[in-house]
Enzyme design. Sequence first.
Site, mmCIF file in Angstrom:
data_model
loop_
_atom_site.group_PDB
_atom_site.id
_atom_site.type_symbol
_atom_site.label_atom_id
_atom_site.label_comp_id
_atom_site.label_asym_id
_atom_site.label_seq_id
_atom_site.Cartn_x
_atom_site.Cartn_y
_atom_site.Cartn_z
ATOM 1 N N THR A 146 43.706 5.143 65.660
ATOM 2 C CA THR A 146 44.178 4.016 64.838
ATOM 3 C C THR A 146 43.610 2.659 65.243
ATOM 4 O O THR A 146 43.879 1.667 64.549
ATOM 5 C CB THR A 146 45.720 3.926 64.873
ATOM 6 O OG1 THR A 146 46.148 3.727 66.227
ATOM 7 C CG2 THR A 146 46.357 5.188 64.312
ATOM 8 N N ASP A 173 36.910 -1.546 63.464
ATOM 9 C CA ASP A 173 38.291 -1.360 63.052
ATOM 10 C C ASP A 173 39.024 -2.693 62.943
ATOM 11 O O ASP A 173 39.197 -3.415 63.933
ATOM 12 C CB ASP A 173 39.003 -0.450 64.061
ATOM 13 C CG ASP A 173 40.155 0.307 63.437
ATOM 14 O OD1 ASP A 173 39.887 1.295 62.738
ATOM 15 O OD2 ASP A 173 41.315 -0.100 63.650
ATOM 16 N N ASP A 209 42.272 4.055 51.585
ATOM 17 C CA ASP A 209 41.208 4.772 52.279
ATOM 18 C C ASP A 209 41.512 4.843 53.780
ATOM 19 O O ASP A 209 42.116 3.927 54.350
ATOM 20 C CB ASP A 209 39.879 4.040 52.044
ATOM 21 C CG ASP A 209 38.696 4.741 52.660
ATOM 22 O OD1 ASP A 209 38.368 5.860 52.203
ATOM 23 O OD2 ASP A 209 38.110 4.177 53.605
ATOM 24 N N HIS A 250 44.049 6.344 59.884
ATOM 25 C CA HIS A 250 43.514 5.500 60.959
ATOM 26 C C HIS A 250 44.211 4.146 61.019
ATOM 27 O O HIS A 250 43.764 3.245 61.745
ATOM 28 C CB HIS A 250 42.005 5.337 60.790
ATOM 29 C CG HIS A 250 41.261 6.637 60.859
ATOM 30 N ND1 HIS A 250 41.149 7.359 62.026
ATOM 31 C CD2 HIS A 250 40.660 7.369 59.894
ATOM 32 C CE1 HIS A 250 40.479 8.469 61.777
ATOM 33 N NE2 HIS A 250 40.179 8.502 60.498
ATOM 34 N N GLU A 300 44.778 8.363 52.088
ATOM 35 C CA GLU A 300 43.842 9.397 52.528
ATOM 36 C C GLU A 300 44.217 9.798 53.958
ATOM 37 O O GLU A 300 43.807 9.151 54.927
ATOM 38 C CB GLU A 300 42.399 8.884 52.482
ATOM 39 C CG GLU A 300 41.397 9.963 52.865
ATOM 40 C CD GLU A 300 40.022 9.415 53.198
ATOM 41 O OE1 GLU A 300 39.064 10.183 53.132
ATOM 42 O OE2 GLU A 300 39.919 8.215 53.558
#
Length: 467
Positions: free
Chosen positions: A167, A176, A206, A210, A253
């Site tokens: 994540t 990220d 999307d 994560h 997702e």
Amino acid sequence: MKKVLLALLVLNFSLLFAVPKSKIKDGAILHCWCWSFKTIEEKLPEIASAGFTAIQTSPINTCLVGEKGGLELFGRNGGGKWYFHYQPVDWKIGNYQLGSREDFERMCKKAESLGIGVIVDVVPNHTTPKKEAVSPDFIKACGGIEKLYHANSSQSVKSYVNRLQSTSHSMGGLPDVNTENPLFQAYFMNFMNDAVDCGADGFRFDTAKHIALPDDPLDPAATKNNFWPVFTGAEAVNGLKLHKAADLFLYGEVLQAENTREKDYAKYLAVTASHYGKTLRSQVKSDSVSAKYLKNWRNDAGGNNLVTWVESHDTYANEGESAKLTNFQLRAGWAVITARKEGTPLFFSRPKGAEGVQFPGASKIGDAGNDEFKNPEVVALNNFRTAMRGEEENLFNADEDGGTKILCIERGKKGVVIINTGDEVKIKAPSSLPDGLYADKAHGLQFKVKKGMLSAKLKAREIYVVY
């Protein structure tokens, strides 16, 4: 006072034409992959006639432009690529691949006039790796470049089982974003609310797995894992809340793997049934449709919280794993997920060209895909799904030899879908339909039901929709 009344009239008018979340959830979504807003608008009457209740766009945010520009789906030497719209440089509506904000708003209005919901693919988890291309306005709004990304974003994910890595670390070279930064959240919320105000009826998030859940480990740059409560409407950020949150169709997702936590994501939004899709592709590739293997959704979120597919844009365009499936195999899989009671099926619109070929070369970014979305079998299945809303399901194989070439999906006492992946064959199967003669909705083949038995002569490799 007049201004207040006018504002209320405008609000009531917009609510009148909004597409109900239940209609999207219980219907079927056409993924207009890489279609421009103008192309979608032009094709909307055909989409409505085909029985779809919603469309899903590619990401509408400002995105990376290749060195040589262009609109090739998979250009070489710096040309256009489909995945550039998954590399945000700013979160404002409109990009060179799909069209302007005005084009998007006009498309939404046309969709809602036809009763078609609009789902927008959004990409909050990362930016383009070319950080020099990221908008200075966006960087400033987030508090500077050092505030934009997670503290761990310079490190790549080595273990997806490790929730902190999954994540907050970089995935696939994509830096990220600190999705817990309230300045980012406020900026992104303005983008999403602008989409809703333009007419969006839902969102696909999307790389949702994560983005941390509230009880996941904290990245050093984050103080509170609150992205999902904020962006599903439960909490505000800097005084901003998601517009019409209760009326939006939201899904993420969440590609399944060990420690994916799909059941926990499902507390906030629907999730993707990726394991089921893999099972389905494996079945149709071998010309098999086993009730035993296809009954179980293989997802802890439960069938009522799933978006289902035969293939996704990733399995087709990224991994290429599903690209060799034939049109009939895709329709056979579509028949399974559309005829079933649970799940919301998503039909991926492939580019035009030869079937079973990845990027066959007939389509560019902006063009409509092939015509499979309006194949008579697809249309009949979409209408069956609407007609059977709320009816219980019963999956069973009807092969006389005990095989798995013929799958029946019965819905209460109202209808049945029959998938024949084998040769021409006579069928005699138990049925809950009232006695009588029925013409299937896809091909007009006659079926007879007498004393609880359904009979007909099936043609090879066809799908029948009987009700």
